[in-house]
Design an enzyme around this catalytic site. Structure first.
Site, PDB file in Angstrom:
ATOM      1  N   HIS A 178       0.836  -1.191   0.000  1.00 25.36           N
ATOM      2  CA  HIS A 178       0.000   0.000   0.000  1.00 25.36           C
ATOM      3  C   HIS A 178       0.875   1.246   0.000  1.00 25.36           C
ATOM      4  CE1 HIS A 178      -2.971   2.867   2.145  1.00 25.36           C
ATOM      5  NE2 HIS A 178      -3.100   2.946   0.830  1.00 25.36           N
ATOM      6  N   GLU A 199       3.146   0.430   3.360  1.00 25.67           N
ATOM      7  CA  GLU A 199       2.598  -0.643   4.185  1.00 25.67           C
ATOM      8  C   GLU A 199       2.735  -1.958   3.417  1.00 25.67           C
ATOM      9  OE1 GLU A 199      -0.879   1.335   6.930  1.00 25.67           O
ATOM     10  OE2 GLU A 199      -1.402   0.905   4.844  1.00 25.67           O
TER      11      GLU A 199
END
Length: 313
Positions: free
Chosen positions: A168, A180
């Site tokens: 992410h 992430e």
């Protein structure tokens, strides 16, 4: 004898997968030519990876190419302020590692990593990965850039859940340092290590998360932004004052109303609607009639020039 032959084949195939994963990511395919996909493709190319950016719309790819070129020029001006020639070489070398393609099957033929960055629609993501799973090499790792959907659900349509995870990124990708890295229960240790290493190669600071709703940042950020919208909806404070209060009172660089205008009102609505469907009893995820009205009217934020605030195009 047959058992021994099958066992030998499986062992060789497993060793082949492991060897491919250990060799790292050299070729990246990014699916989706929007702002996020363009940003991911740019940073991957400028950090030495061969990249193919895929979108079914050739017009989108032309726009993506222009966005990437403009962004690289800004990076070069800052990074090579004292040496214009080095800046020009940096731009040329980065663009030389980047290709555009409308056929995803062709783009993944020899890729190490597929990063999906299309709109937040579970069915669309599953359709893309189900098709790519049939043609991508066995060693290829799949990841989604989803910010709110279940990675495991997306991965469930493929035969490579051990080679599936989440990356992410944050917008704008060339600027934002955080990444992430998400694992599902089936993600192998080798796959996860490869994704962490790739994130570091991209110049990002990585944080690890399980496949929980919203991961880390959005699990905290989305309810905060949504409460700000409700505050505005009730007439408790103006959009301007909400933003000023959070910037000066909490030291945030951007207020929540300005932030949702930047990320897109439609994106926020899609996330909050999905969470409300999953957790209908949680008041944090109650839909906002004001947000619904703005999205219906096409007031989606900065990208269209009108959201909670008005912007010059």
């Amino acid at each position: 004898m047959v058992f021994a032959t099958v066992l030998s084949f499986c062992c060789r195939r497993s060793l082949s997968f492991s060897s491919s994963l250990r060799s790292g990511v050299k070729h990246v395919t990014v699916i989706g030519g929007g702002l996020m996909g363009s940003g991911i493709a740019q940073v991957a190319a400028q950090t030495g990876h061969d990249v193919v950016l895929v979108d079914v719309n050739d017009g989108v790819l032309k726009k993506s190419e222009k966005i990437i070129q403009d962004s690289l020029m800004r990076v070069a001006r800052k990074k090579f302020a004292e040496n214009k020639k080095d800046g020009e070489n940096f731009i040329a070398e980065t663009l030389g590692r980047l290709k555009m393609e409308t056929k995803s099957n062709k783009a993944v033929a020899s890729t190490d990593l597929v990063i999906e960055a299309v709109v937040e629609n579970l069915e669309l993501k599953q359709k893309i990965f189900a098709e790519l799973d049939k043609v991508a090499p066995k060693h290829t790792v799949f990841v989604s850039n989803t910010s709110s959907l279940s990675i495991q659900e997306i991965a469930s349509v493929t035969s490579r859940m051990d080679r599936f995870g989440g990356l992410h990124f944050f917008n704008p990708v060339p600027v934002m340092k955080l990444l992430e890295v998400i694992r599902i229960p089936e993600t192998s240790h080798e796959t996860f290590a490869l994704l962490l290493k790739f994130g570091t190669e991209m110049g990002k600071t990585t944080v690890e998360s399980k496949d929980s709703m919203g991961f880390i940042v959005n699990r905290l950020l989305v309810p905060y932004v949504h409460e700000a919208i409700k505050l505005l909806e009730r007439g408790d404070a103006s959009a301007k004052d909400i933003d000023v209060a959070m910037k000066l009172g909490c030291g945030y660089p951007m207020g929540p109303i300005e932030l949702v205008d930047y990320t897109g009102l439609d994106t926020h609505k899609y996330i909050i609607d999905g969470w409300h469907k999953t957790y209908p009893e949680n008041p944090l995820y109650e839909p906002s009639p004001m947000l619904d009205k703005y999205v219906k009217e096409g007031k989606l934020g900065r990208k269209v020039g009108q959201g909670f605030f008005t912007y010059q195009k």
